[in-house]
Each structure stands twice: as C-alpha cells, then as structure tokens.
Write a protein that holds these residues in place. Structure first.
Motif, PDB file in Angstrom:
ATOM      1  N   ASN A 191       7.076  11.694  18.972  1.00 10.26           N
ATOM      2  CA  ASN A 191       6.856  10.404  19.636  1.00 10.26           C
ATOM      3  C   ASN A 191       5.841   9.548  18.900  1.00 10.26           C
ATOM      4  O   ASN A 191       5.920   8.330  18.925  1.00 10.26           O
ATOM      5  CB  ASN A 191       6.396  10.613  21.079  1.00 10.26           C
ATOM      6  N   TYR A 192       4.874  10.192  18.275  1.00  9.00           N
ATOM      7  CA  TYR A 192       3.955   9.474  17.397  1.00  9.00           C
ATOM      8  C   TYR A 192       3.511  10.410  16.288  1.00  9.00           C
ATOM      9  O   TYR A 192       3.557  11.632  16.418  1.00  9.00           O
ATOM     10  CB  TYR A 192       2.753   8.901  18.157  1.00  9.00           C
ATOM     11  N   TRP A 193       3.130   9.802  15.177  1.00 11.10           N
ATOM     12  CA  TRP A 193       2.656  10.560  14.021  1.00 11.10           C
ATOM     13  C   TRP A 193       1.687   9.668  13.257  1.00 11.10           C
ATOM     14  O   TRP A 193       2.016   8.528  12.935  1.00 11.10           O
ATOM     15  CB  TRP A 193       3.823  10.944  13.117  1.00 11.10           C
ATOM     16  N   PHE A 194       0.488  10.182  13.007  1.00 12.39           N
ATOM     17  CA  PHE A 194      -0.521   9.448  12.250  1.00 12.39           C
ATOM     18  C   PHE A 194      -1.155  10.374  11.231  1.00 12.39           C
ATOM     19  O   PHE A 194      -1.286  11.574  11.464  1.00 12.39           O
ATOM     20  CB  PHE A 194      -1.631   8.918  13.170  1.00 12.39           C
ATOM     21  N   GLY A 195      -1.560   9.811  10.124  1.00 14.96           N
ATOM     22  CA  GLY A 195      -2.309  10.557   9.124  1.00 14.96           C
ATOM     23  C   GLY A 195      -3.602   9.815   8.811  1.00 14.96           C
ATOM     24  O   GLY A 195      -3.639   8.582   8.824  1.00 14.96           O
ATOM     25  N   LEU A 196      -4.643  10.570   8.551  1.00 14.50           N
ATOM     26  CA  LEU A 196      -5.913  10.005   8.097  1.00 14.50           C
ATOM     27  C   LEU A 196      -5.907  10.108   6.576  1.00 14.50           C
ATOM     28  O   LEU A 196      -5.864  11.214   6.025  1.00 14.50           O
ATOM     29  CB  LEU A 196      -7.088  10.777   8.701  1.00 14.50           C
ATOM     30  N   TYR A 197      -5.935   8.968   5.908  1.00 15.32           N
ATOM     31  CA  TYR A 197      -5.781   8.922   4.455  1.00 15.32           C
ATOM     32  C   TYR A 197      -7.044   8.418   3.765  1.00 15.32           C
ATOM     33  O   TYR A 197      -7.691   7.481   4.239  1.00 15.32           O
ATOM     34  CB  TYR A 197      -4.622   8.002   4.070  1.00 15.32           C
ATOM     35  N   ASN A 198      -7.350   9.056   2.648  1.00 19.82           N
ATOM     36  CA  ASN A 198      -8.468   8.583   1.827  1.00 19.82           C
ATOM     37  C   ASN A 198      -8.019   8.273   0.403  1.00 19.82           C
ATOM     38  O   ASN A 198      -8.845   7.931  -0.441  1.00 19.82           O
ATOM     39  CB  ASN A 198      -9.599   9.618   1.820  1.00 19.82           C
ATOM     40  N   ARG A 199      -6.738   8.381   0.122  1.00 17.55           N
ATOM     41  CA  ARG A 199      -6.198   8.065  -1.204  1.00 17.55           C
ATOM     42  C   ARG A 199      -5.117   7.001  -1.053  1.00 17.55           C
ATOM     43  O   ARG A 199      -4.131   7.202  -0.352  1.00 17.55           O
ATOM     44  CB  ARG A 199      -5.616   9.315  -1.843  1.00 17.55           C
ATOM     45  N   ILE A 200      -5.317   5.897  -1.762  1.00 15.90           N
ATOM     46  CA  ILE A 200      -4.439   4.740  -1.590  1.00 15.90           C
ATOM     47  C   ILE A 200      -4.120   4.119  -2.937  1.00 15.90           C
ATOM     48  O   ILE A 200      -5.012   3.988  -3.783  1.00 15.90           O
ATOM     49  CB  ILE A 200      -5.126   3.659  -0.704  1.00 15.90           C
ATOM     50  N   PHE A 201      -2.860   3.755  -3.125  1.00 13.23           N
ATOM     51  CA  PHE A 201      -2.470   2.850  -4.196  1.00 13.23           C
ATOM     52  C   PHE A 201      -2.277   1.497  -3.529  1.00 13.23           C
ATOM     53  O   PHE A 201      -1.548   1.391  -2.541  1.00 13.23           O
ATOM     54  CB  PHE A 201      -1.143   3.245  -4.845  1.00 13.23           C
ATOM     55  N   ALA A 202      -2.924   0.467  -4.061  1.00  7.85           N
ATOM     56  CA  ALA A 202      -2.778  -0.874  -3.493  1.00  7.85           C
ATOM     57  C   ALA A 202      -2.311  -1.820  -4.591  1.00  7.85           C
ATOM     58  O   ALA A 202      -2.790  -1.745  -5.731  1.00  7.85           O
ATOM     59  CB  ALA A 202      -4.106  -1.351  -2.917  1.00  7.85           C
ATOM     60  N   PHE A 222       0.836  -1.182   0.000  1.00  8.95           N
ATOM     61  CA  PHE A 222       0.000   0.000   0.000  1.00  8.95           C
ATOM     62  C   PHE A 222       0.879   1.244   0.000  1.00  8.95           C
ATOM     63  O   PHE A 222       1.894   1.285   0.677  1.00  8.95           O
ATOM     64  CB  PHE A 222      -0.892   0.025   1.242  1.00  8.95           C
ATOM     65  N   ILE A 223       0.447   2.230  -0.749  1.00  2.34           N
ATOM     66  CA  ILE A 223       1.072   3.551  -0.718  1.00  2.34           C
ATOM     67  C   ILE A 223      -0.043   4.549  -0.464  1.00  2.34           C
ATOM     68  O   ILE A 223      -1.060   4.544  -1.156  1.00  2.34           O
ATOM     69  CB  ILE A 223       1.783   3.884  -2.042  1.00  2.34           C
ATOM     70  N   VAL A 224       0.128   5.384   0.550  1.00  7.88           N
ATOM     71  CA  VAL A 224      -0.856   6.417   0.873  1.00  7.88           C
ATOM     72  C   VAL A 224      -0.199   7.777   0.686  1.00  7.88           C
ATOM     73  O   VAL A 224       1.018   7.906   0.773  1.00  7.88           O
ATOM     74  CB  VAL A 224      -1.393   6.260   2.310  1.00  7.88           C
ATOM     75  N   PHE A 225      -1.008   8.793   0.389  1.00  5.14           N
ATOM     76  CA  PHE A 225      -0.449  10.122   0.206  1.00  5.14           C
ATOM     77  C   PHE A 225      -1.493  11.183   0.509  1.00  5.14           C
ATOM     78  O   PHE A 225      -2.680  10.910   0.506  1.00  5.14           O
ATOM     79  CB  PHE A 225       0.102  10.297  -1.221  1.00  5.14           C
ATOM     80  N   ASN A 226      -1.009  12.390   0.783  1.00  2.00           N
ATOM     81  CA  ASN A 226      -1.848  13.559   1.013  1.00  2.00           C
ATOM     82  C   ASN A 226      -2.898  13.317   2.111  1.00  2.00           C
ATOM     83  O   ASN A 226      -4.087  13.216   1.822  1.00  2.00           O
ATOM     84  CB  ASN A 226      -2.508  13.990  -0.298  1.00  2.00           C
ATOM     85  N   PRO A 227      -2.480  13.240   3.374  1.00  3.87           N
ATOM     86  CA  PRO A 227      -3.440  12.954   4.445  1.00  3.87           C
ATOM     87  C   PRO A 227      -4.510  14.033   4.572  1.00  3.87           C
ATOM     88  O   PRO A 227      -4.247  15.217   4.377  1.00  3.87           O
ATOM     89  CB  PRO A 227      -2.577  12.892   5.696  1.00  3.87           C
ATOM     90  N   VAL A 228      -5.711  13.595   4.901  1.00  5.90           N
ATOM     91  CA  VAL A 228      -6.830  14.499   5.163  1.00  5.90           C
ATOM     92  C   VAL A 228      -6.580  15.253   6.463  1.00  5.90           C
ATOM     93  O   VAL A 228      -6.903  16.434   6.589  1.00  5.90           O
ATOM     94  CB  VAL A 228      -8.152  13.709   5.232  1.00  5.90           C
ATOM     95  N   LYS A 229      -6.001  14.554   7.444  1.00 10.46           N
ATOM     96  CA  LYS A 229      -5.692  15.150   8.735  1.00 10.46           C
ATOM     97  C   LYS A 229      -4.433  14.498   9.292  1.00 10.46           C
ATOM     98  O   LYS A 229      -4.178  13.327   9.037  1.00 10.46           O
ATOM     99  CB  LYS A 229      -6.858  14.957   9.715  1.00 10.46           C
ATOM    100  N   ILE A 230      -3.652  15.275  10.053  1.00  9.15           N
ATOM    101  CA  ILE A 230      -2.430  14.766  10.673  1.00  9.15           C
ATOM    102  C   ILE A 230      -2.564  14.871  12.188  1.00  9.15           C
ATOM    103  O   ILE A 230      -3.054  15.865  12.715  1.00  9.15           O
ATOM    104  CB  ILE A 230      -1.204  15.568  10.202  1.00  9.15           C
ATOM    105  N   TYR A 231      -2.122  13.818  12.872  1.00  7.62           N
ATOM    106  CA  TYR A 231      -2.101  13.772  14.333  1.00  7.62           C
ATOM    107  C   TYR A 231      -0.657  13.501  14.737  1.00  7.62           C
ATOM    108  O   TYR A 231      -0.072  12.526  14.297  1.00  7.62           O
ATOM    109  CB  TYR A 231      -2.967  12.632  14.858  1.00  7.62           C
ATOM    110  N   ASP A 232      -0.071  14.359  15.580  1.00  6.53           N
ATOM    111  CA  ASP A 232       1.276  14.058  16.060  1.00  6.53           C
ATOM    112  C   ASP A 232       1.452  14.511  17.506  1.00  6.53           C
ATOM    113  O   ASP A 232       0.672  15.290  18.030  1.00  6.53           O
ATOM    114  CB  ASP A 232       2.360  14.638  15.155  1.00  6.53           C
ATOM    115  N   SER A 233       2.506  14.008  18.118  1.00 10.86           N
ATOM    116  CA  SER A 233       2.734  14.252  19.541  1.00 10.86           C
ATOM    117  C   SER A 233       3.097  15.698  19.841  1.00 10.86           C
ATOM    118  O   SER A 233       2.997  16.130  20.976  1.00 10.86           O
ATOM    119  CB  SER A 233       3.840  13.334  20.052  1.00 10.86           C
TER     120      SER A 233
END
Length: 103
Positions: free
Chosen positions: A75-86, A1-12
């Motif tokens: 310490n942590y980093w997450f992105g909410l993604y809606n665009r995926i190459f699988a 999977f490749i994800v890009f351009n997160p809708v939202k970013i969550y980080d510490s």
C-alpha cells in the motif's frame, strides 16, 4: 533525480500505520536538517525520503468497496536515500550527491 541503495526501507507490509510513519518522517526531517555549503549551487533535493502511496490504499481510508482487492503491491513504500544523481537540464550540469545520514 535518480536515487539508489536506500539506507532504510519503510513499507506497509513490515511497518506501522501510515499516519505513524508520517509522524516519524516529520521527526526525521527535523533531525536531518543540515546547512550545506554553497547550497545555492546545489539542486533542491539532496537526500531524504522517496516513495509512493498506492491508489488501492484508499480502501483503508474510505469504506468504498464491499470487498478488499488483494494485490502483491504494498500500500505504501518509502526509502531513505543518501545517494542521488541530479540532472539540471537548463544549466547542463550533473551532480553526484552523497550525504552522511547518522543512524
């Protein structure tokens, strides 16, 4: 999977505690649960949360070291993604998936 351009970013560095963030992710998962047509033909990941928790985050969970190690890595980093190459290497297929994620 490749994800890009997160809708939202969550980080510490900008967000609440990891515990509260994981509770928010659980709520988000329930809100975004959708039924996809022909879901048997789609890959298992069609959008959502992708990220990491750093190894150094254990210092906040356990009192192991006397001093804190300072680093520029969150310490942590997450992105909410809606665009995926699988890629399905067994079936030799490639998917481009875009899912509408409401605000």
């Amino acid at each position: 999977f490749i994800v890009f351009n997160p809708v939202k970013i969550y980080d510490s560095q900008t967000d609440t505690s990891l515990e509260n963030l994981l509770l928010e992710f659980e709520d988000l998962k329930n809100q975004l649960r959708i039924e996809l047509e022909n879901s048997n033909e789609l890959p298992p990941f069609c959008g959502g949360i992708v990220g990491y928790i750093s190894y150094d985050f254990n210092q906040q969970l356990e009192a192991i070291l006397d001093g804190q190690i300072k680093t520029d890595v969150p310490n942590y980093w997450f992105g909410l993604y809606n665009r995926i190459f699988a890629f399905d290497h067994k079936q030799n297929k490639c998917y481009i998936i875009v899912v509408n994620i409401p605000n």
